[in-house]
Design a protein around this motif. Structure first.
Motif, PDB file in Angstrom:
ATOM      1  N   GLY A  13     -17.801 -10.969   5.376  1.00 38.05           N
ATOM      2  CA  GLY A  13     -17.549 -10.343   4.075  1.00 38.05           C
ATOM      3  C   GLY A  13     -16.558  -9.199   4.174  1.00 38.05           C
ATOM      4  O   GLY A  13     -15.668  -9.046   3.332  1.00 38.05           O
ATOM      5  N   GLY A  14     -16.683  -8.387   5.220  1.00 33.09           N
ATOM      6  CA  GLY A  14     -15.740  -7.298   5.423  1.00 33.09           C
ATOM      7  C   GLY A  14     -14.346  -7.811   5.715  1.00 33.09           C
ATOM      8  O   GLY A  14     -13.342  -7.234   5.264  1.00 33.09           O
ATOM      9  N   CYS A  15     -14.268  -8.900   6.452  1.00 28.09           N
ATOM     10  CA  CYS A  15     -12.976  -9.503   6.778  1.00 28.09           C
ATOM     11  C   CYS A  15     -12.289 -10.008   5.510  1.00 28.09           C
ATOM     12  O   CYS A  15     -11.093  -9.788   5.305  1.00 28.09           O
ATOM     13  CB  CYS A  15     -13.191 -10.634   7.775  1.00 28.09           C
ATOM     14  N   VAL A  16     -13.052 -10.670   4.639  1.00 26.99           N
ATOM     15  CA  VAL A  16     -12.491 -11.171   3.381  1.00 26.99           C
ATOM     16  C   VAL A  16     -12.021 -10.007   2.512  1.00 26.99           C
ATOM     17  O   VAL A  16     -10.968 -10.087   1.866  1.00 26.99           O
ATOM     18  CB  VAL A  16     -13.535 -12.031   2.640  1.00 26.99           C
ATOM     19  N   ALA A  17     -12.776  -8.902   2.537  1.00 24.81           N
ATOM     20  CA  ALA A  17     -12.353  -7.725   1.779  1.00 24.81           C
ATOM     21  C   ALA A  17     -11.032  -7.182   2.319  1.00 24.81           C
ATOM     22  O   ALA A  17     -10.149  -6.777   1.552  1.00 24.81           O
ATOM     23  CB  ALA A  17     -13.436  -6.643   1.846  1.00 24.81           C
ATOM     24  N   GLY A  18     -10.871  -7.187   3.629  1.00 19.85           N
ATOM     25  CA  GLY A  18      -9.607  -6.744   4.226  1.00 19.85           C
ATOM     26  C   GLY A  18      -8.451  -7.627   3.828  1.00 19.85           C
ATOM     27  O   GLY A  18      -7.332  -7.140   3.561  1.00 19.85           O
ATOM     28  N   VAL A  19      -8.697  -8.929   3.776  1.00 21.60           N
ATOM     29  CA  VAL A  19      -7.663  -9.862   3.315  1.00 21.60           C
ATOM     30  C   VAL A  19      -7.294  -9.564   1.864  1.00 21.60           C
ATOM     31  O   VAL A  19      -6.114  -9.572   1.490  1.00 21.60           O
ATOM     32  CB  VAL A  19      -8.149 -11.317   3.458  1.00 21.60           C
ATOM     33  N   GLY A  20      -8.314  -9.276   1.058  1.00 18.07           N
ATOM     34  CA  GLY A  20      -8.056  -8.943  -0.341  1.00 18.07           C
ATOM     35  C   GLY A  20      -7.195  -7.706  -0.499  1.00 18.07           C
ATOM     36  O   GLY A  20      -6.307  -7.661  -1.357  1.00 18.07           O
ATOM     37  N   LEU A  21      -7.427  -6.706   0.339  1.00 17.63           N
ATOM     38  CA  LEU A  21      -6.603  -5.498   0.283  1.00 17.63           C
ATOM     39  C   LEU A  21      -5.154  -5.799   0.646  1.00 17.63           C
ATOM     40  O   LEU A  21      -4.222  -5.240   0.053  1.00 17.63           O
ATOM     41  CB  LEU A  21      -7.178  -4.439   1.224  1.00 17.63           C
ATOM     42  N   ALA A  22      -4.950  -6.672   1.627  1.00 16.49           N
ATOM     43  CA  ALA A  22      -3.589  -7.045   2.011  1.00 16.49           C
ATOM     44  C   ALA A  22      -2.881  -7.773   0.871  1.00 16.49           C
ATOM     45  O   ALA A  22      -1.693  -7.532   0.603  1.00 16.49           O
ATOM     46  CB  ALA A  22      -3.617  -7.913   3.263  1.00 16.49           C
ATOM     47  N   LEU A  23      -3.599  -8.654   0.184  1.00 20.94           N
ATOM     48  CA  LEU A  23      -3.005  -9.373  -0.953  1.00 20.94           C
ATOM     49  C   LEU A  23      -2.702  -8.402  -2.091  1.00 20.94           C
ATOM     50  O   LEU A  23      -1.662  -8.518  -2.764  1.00 20.94           O
ATOM     51  CB  LEU A  23      -3.942 -10.483  -1.427  1.00 20.94           C
ATOM     52  N   LEU A  24      -3.601  -7.448  -2.319  1.00 23.96           N
ATOM     53  CA  LEU A  24      -3.372  -6.450  -3.363  1.00 23.96           C
ATOM     54  C   LEU A  24      -2.142  -5.606  -3.037  1.00 23.96           C
ATOM     55  O   LEU A  24      -1.317  -5.314  -3.921  1.00 23.96           O
ATOM     56  CB  LEU A  24      -4.605  -5.565  -3.506  1.00 23.96           C
ATOM     57  N   ALA A  25      -2.013  -5.217  -1.778  1.00 23.04           N
ATOM     58  CA  ALA A  25      -0.833  -4.454  -1.364  1.00 23.04           C
ATOM     59  C   ALA A  25       0.436  -5.252  -1.605  1.00 23.04           C
ATOM     60  O   ALA A  25       1.461  -4.702  -2.051  1.00 23.04           O
ATOM     61  CB  ALA A  25      -0.950  -4.069   0.107  1.00 23.04           C
ATOM     62  N   SER A  26       0.402  -6.551  -1.344  1.00 19.65           N
ATOM     63  CA  SER A  26       1.563  -7.405  -1.598  1.00 19.65           C
ATOM     64  C   SER A  26       1.922  -7.426  -3.080  1.00 19.65           C
ATOM     65  O   SER A  26       3.097  -7.389  -3.453  1.00 19.65           O
ATOM     66  CB  SER A  26       1.284  -8.838  -1.119  1.00 19.65           C
ATOM     67  N   ALA A  27       0.892  -7.489  -3.940  1.00 20.39           N
ATOM     68  CA  ALA A  27       1.137  -7.516  -5.380  1.00 20.39           C
ATOM     69  C   ALA A  27       1.760  -6.207  -5.858  1.00 20.39           C
ATOM     70  O   ALA A  27       2.659  -6.206  -6.703  1.00 20.39           O
ATOM     71  CB  ALA A  27      -0.166  -7.782  -6.125  1.00 20.39           C
TER      72      ALA A  27
END
Length: 208
Positions: A176-190
């Motif tokens: 779950g923490g890993c998926v949250a980290g991926v989400g932050l990376a995608l948000l940063a890209s946006a």
């Protein structure tokens, strides 16, 4: 355009410096960094999640899971059409939204939902990568090979740090923490993609 015969070719350092003065290129390099950060963070550590309960997939079956890449392979060539119809920024947002839509599914307790999530992450990140690569080519009118090389360096650095950082996140906070980290990376890209609106991609003068 090649320099005239009586002109010395600019040093690679001066070429890099010129590209780094280009806002659209800087943003594109950062987007590439975040894209592979998210992609490898997902597909490296999902293996650990799938071998544990409630899935318990064996090593032989894990290879089959990677057939989820197939849709991404077929949708990536559509990047040019996407940009033509909705523009670079909206195209990036659409691709990142596709990837982001897959993240909740990665946490589902049902295998087919996790696989669907992986398909969306793969399609979205592959599409975003293709669009970002196109931005680099459009923004760097001089020494495009150097600009492409700088983009790839940032891209692979993102993948390297993605596996390293999210590995630590996985160890302490689980999948779950890993998926949250991926989400932050995608948000940063946006967010970075939004900056392309204020730093438009325009033809740059040839480096000489």
């Amino acid at each position: 355009m090649r320099p005239a015969a009586n002109q010395a070719r600019p040093s690679i350092v001066s070429i890099w410096q010129e590209h780094l003065r280009n806002p659209a290129l800087r943003i594109s390099f950062a987007i590439g960094f975040c894209i592979l950060f998210a992609f490898l963070g997902t597909f490296t550590y999902v293996n650990f999640a799938l071998t544990q309960a409630p899935f318990g997939i064996g090593p032989m079956m894990l290879g089959v899971v990677y057939f989820v890449f197939l849709p991404a392979i077929f949708t990536t060539p559509l990047a040019g059409s996407v940009v033509e119809h909705i523009g670079r920024t909206r195209g990036l947002w659409a691709a990142l939204a596709i990837a982001g839509a897959g993240l909740p599914l990665l946490l589902a307790p049902t295998l087919w939902l996790v696989l669907a999530g992986l398909v969306l992450v793969g399609v979205g990140t592959f599409l975003a990568q293709a669009i970002a690569t196109g931005i680099v080519g459009a923004a760097a009118m001089g020494e495009r090979a150097a600009a492409s090389g700088m983009y790839l360096a940032a891209y692979y650095l993102g993948g390297l740090l993605g596996t390293a950082i999210l590995g630590q996140v996985y160890q302490f906070f689980g999948w779950g923490g890993c998926v949250a980290g991926v989400g932050l990376a995608l948000l940063a890209s946006a967010v970075l993609a939004a900056l392309l609106r204020t730093k438009p991609v325009v033809a740059q003068p040839t480096i000489s």
